[in-house]
Each structure stands twice: as structure tokens, then as C-alpha cells.
Design an enzyme around this catalytic site. Structure first.
Site, mmCIF file in Angstrom:
data_model
loop_
_atom_site.group_PDB
_atom_site.id
_atom_site.type_symbol
_atom_site.label_atom_id
_atom_site.label_comp_id
_atom_site.label_asym_id
_atom_site.label_seq_id
_atom_site.Cartn_x
_atom_site.Cartn_y
_atom_site.Cartn_z
ATOM 1 N N ARG A 221 0.846 -1.191 0.000
ATOM 2 C CA ARG A 221 0.000 0.000 0.000
ATOM 3 C C ARG A 221 0.881 1.241 0.000
ATOM 4 O O ARG A 221 1.956 1.273 0.602
ATOM 5 C CB ARG A 221 -0.911 0.023 1.234
ATOM 6 C CG ARG A 221 -2.060 -0.978 1.189
ATOM 7 C CD ARG A 221 -3.088 -0.605 0.133
ATOM 8 N NE ARG A 221 -4.266 -1.466 0.158
ATOM 9 C CZ ARG A 221 -4.412 -2.557 -0.593
ATOM 10 N NH1 ARG A 221 -3.432 -2.926 -1.409
ATOM 11 N NH2 ARG A 221 -5.539 -3.265 -0.549
ATOM 12 N N HIS A 269 -0.362 0.079 -9.975
ATOM 13 C CA HIS A 269 -1.037 -0.863 -9.065
ATOM 14 C C HIS A 269 -1.468 -2.118 -9.829
ATOM 15 O O HIS A 269 -2.645 -2.512 -9.799
ATOM 16 C CB HIS A 269 -2.247 -0.202 -8.400
ATOM 17 C CG HIS A 269 -2.639 -0.878 -7.109
ATOM 18 N ND1 HIS A 269 -3.197 -0.213 -6.045
ATOM 19 C CD2 HIS A 269 -2.561 -2.179 -6.719
ATOM 20 C CE1 HIS A 269 -3.445 -1.061 -5.055
ATOM 21 N NE2 HIS A 269 -3.067 -2.264 -5.444
#
Length: 306
Positions: A221, A269
Site C-alpha cells: 500500500r 497498481h
């Protein structure tokens, strides 16, 4: 049994068809405000309104491994929160990390620069023993990554909150062994869950403890990393580079310095994407087992955050 589907950024129809086929007799519907009460919800980035209107939910099944966004919402107090524990993501994560690692170790970015100038050149081979890889987070994904890296004969170290044993990996645990783990690591791979304890864990102090010429691979993250601290250590030469797949704000704003920094590789991502068919099959199995009163994998401990 009624199942409410609320998965933003995904096409609903294939999920509804897949879950209905895997759970005969279940009513599977896309959630809309005012929908009938459901037994279970299958979600990705749902609004708070879903849970406000569905207080009787027994199970909330997340279509990813990370649940940090869900934990910011008010969930029905009796509902069990369940995450994906693999569903095809671990092999994707392993290949992504190994690619980033080998690209750095073999200096392939430098060869790309040479090729752009039609320059034929060689670099001195580097020893794997000089590039110990430290994996933070030894869950399903972290263990798969650590063992994949070990297959390339790099020294591999792993760090986790609780004690783990992983073949081919020297394991460290807890705050008391964190500094020792970092001090022997040159390539740091982050696969930790995002919790209040791990937010900002990759700051100047942590990254500064890596061996000189360190390299950072973040596939967990964005909020694990203090952006300014990474940039400062890249600019002063303590770190040689970083491969970043996750960011505090996504999409990464066009003005962010990561886009233009010569030592940073940015990807959107994409290190491990949800594979729909595998995820549907896993969630359906878990819902069926839950309804039978059987234990299931991936249940989140809300206080711990994963």
C-alpha cells in the site's frame, strides 16, 4: 440465501452470473439503495450506505486481499469480514517482484539507456550474496514471493509481526528483531497489510538502516511509504532506486516527482490483479462453508487489521 454484490470499478454481470452458477439456489443481485436485506455481501470499495442499509449481514466477502479501506467504514457488528487469501494473486506478485529485483540486480535499466544511444557495453557481474533480499510481511503472498526470490539464489530474509518459519528464508519477528532484519537487507520488498501500526513504516529511519545502495520494492500500500523520505535517500545516494506499484493517491498525480525521478520505476497498481473466475470460485466455496457452519480461511481479525 440472498447475496448483494457491490464491486466498484468491476463489471457486475460476470460476477453475478459466476456466483449464481456456483451457488445454486442463491439470489445474487447487484446492490442498489433500498435493496432487500441480504445474508452476505461481496464487495470492493463499497459505500458506507451499503452497510447502513444492511445491518443483518452475516458475511462480508472482499474481492481482494487488502481490507484497509473497509476497516475505515462502520460495518455491521455481527458480520464476519473475509478477504481473499490467494485466488491467483500470489504467483502474479512473485513474478512481479522477481522481475523488479532481477532488473535492478542485472542493471537492465542501464542497458536500456545504452541501447537508446546505440552503445554496446558491458557491466561487471554482481554477486547475489551482496544483495540480500528482505521481505516484510510473510502471509500467503509474502511467503510465495520470498520462496520465489530464493529460487534465484539470493539470500532471503523475512520479517513479520509473529514468528513464521519459511523454507529457505531467515525469519525475524516483532519490533525487537526489526533493526537486525533491516541491517542485513539491501533489497527491501514490502508486502505488509496496512494497519495503524504499519502506516508510514518505510520512513527515513527504516530505509536509512538498509545496507548502502539499497533498493525498495513496494507492492503493498502507498501509505506504508513516506514519499519525501524515500526521495531524500535516493538523492543523497543511500538508496540506489525503487520500484513502486502502489501510492497514497491513485492514480498517481501527474505532478508527483516519482514520475520523473531517474531512480524510480512506476507501475499502476498492477503487481497482482484480481482474477475473476478464481476469485468467484473461492468466495463461493467460503460462503457455502460458512452457511454449513464450517471454518473458513481469510477471516479478518478486526482489531489486528488483517
Amino acid at each position: 440465501m440472498r447475496i448483494a454484490l457491490c464491486c466498484t470499478e468491476m463489471k457486475s454481470a460476470p460476477w453475478i452470473a459466476g456466483l449464481a452458477a456456483a451457488l445454486p439456489g442463491a439470489v445474487v443481485e447487484e446492490w442498489r439503495p433500498g435493496a432487500p436485506q441480504a445474508d452476505h455481501a461481496v464487495v470492493w470499495a463499497p459505500p458506507q450506505q451499503l452497510f447502513d442499509e444492511q445491518p443483518r449481514l452475516k458475511g462480508i466477502f472482499n474481492t481482494g486481499a487488502g481490507v484497509d479501506a473497509l476497516l475505515k467504514l462502520r460495518l455491521p457488528p455481527e458480520a464476519v469480514l473475509v478477504r481473499l487469501d490467494d485466488a491467483g494473486m500470489s504467483v502474479q506478485m512473485a513474478e512481479f517482484v522477481c522481475h523488479a529485483l532481477v532488473r535492478h540486480f542485472r542493471e537492465l535499466d542501464g542497458y536500456d539507456q545504452d541501447a537508446a544511444q546505440a552503445r554496446w557495453s558491458f557491466r561487471r557481474p554482481r554477486a547475489r550474496a551482496d544483495f540480500p533480499v528482505g521481505v516484510m510481511g510473510l502471509g500467503v503472498l509474502g511467503q510465495r514471493v520470498a520462496q520465489a526470490v530464493a529460487g534465484f539464489e539470493f539470500p532471503v530474509r523475512g520479517w513479520s509481526r509473529g514468528r513464521k518459519q519459511v523454507e529457505g528464508v531467515r525469519c525475524f519477528a516483532g519490533a525487537g528483531e526489526f533493526d537486525e532484519f533491516l541491517a542485513g537487507t539491501r533489497v527491501l520488498v514490502n508486502l505488509l497489510p496496512l494497519t495503524p501500526d504499519t502506516e508510514n513504516i518505510m520512513d527515513r529511519a527504516t530505509l536509512g538502516r538498509l545496507l548502502p545502495g539499497g533498493y525498495v520494492i513496494n507492492v503493498a500500500r502507498g501509505a506504508h511509504l513516506v514519499d519525501e523520505d524515500l526521495l531524500a535517500l535516493l538523492d543523497n545516494g543511500h538508496l540506489a532506486g525503487a520500484a513502486l506499484d502502489v501510492f497514497r493517491t491513485e492514480p498517481l498525480p501527474a505532478e508527483h516527482p516519482f514520475w520523473r525521478h531517474p531512480k524510480v520505476t512506476v507501475t499502476p497498481h498492477t503487481s497482482a490483479r484480481t482474477l475473476r473466475d478464481e476469485s468467484i470460485a473461492q468466495i463461493a466455496r467460503k460462503i457455502a462453508a460458512f452457511e454449513r457452519g464450517e471454518p473458513i480461511a481469510g477471516v479478518v481479525e478486526l482489531q489486528r487489521g488483517y
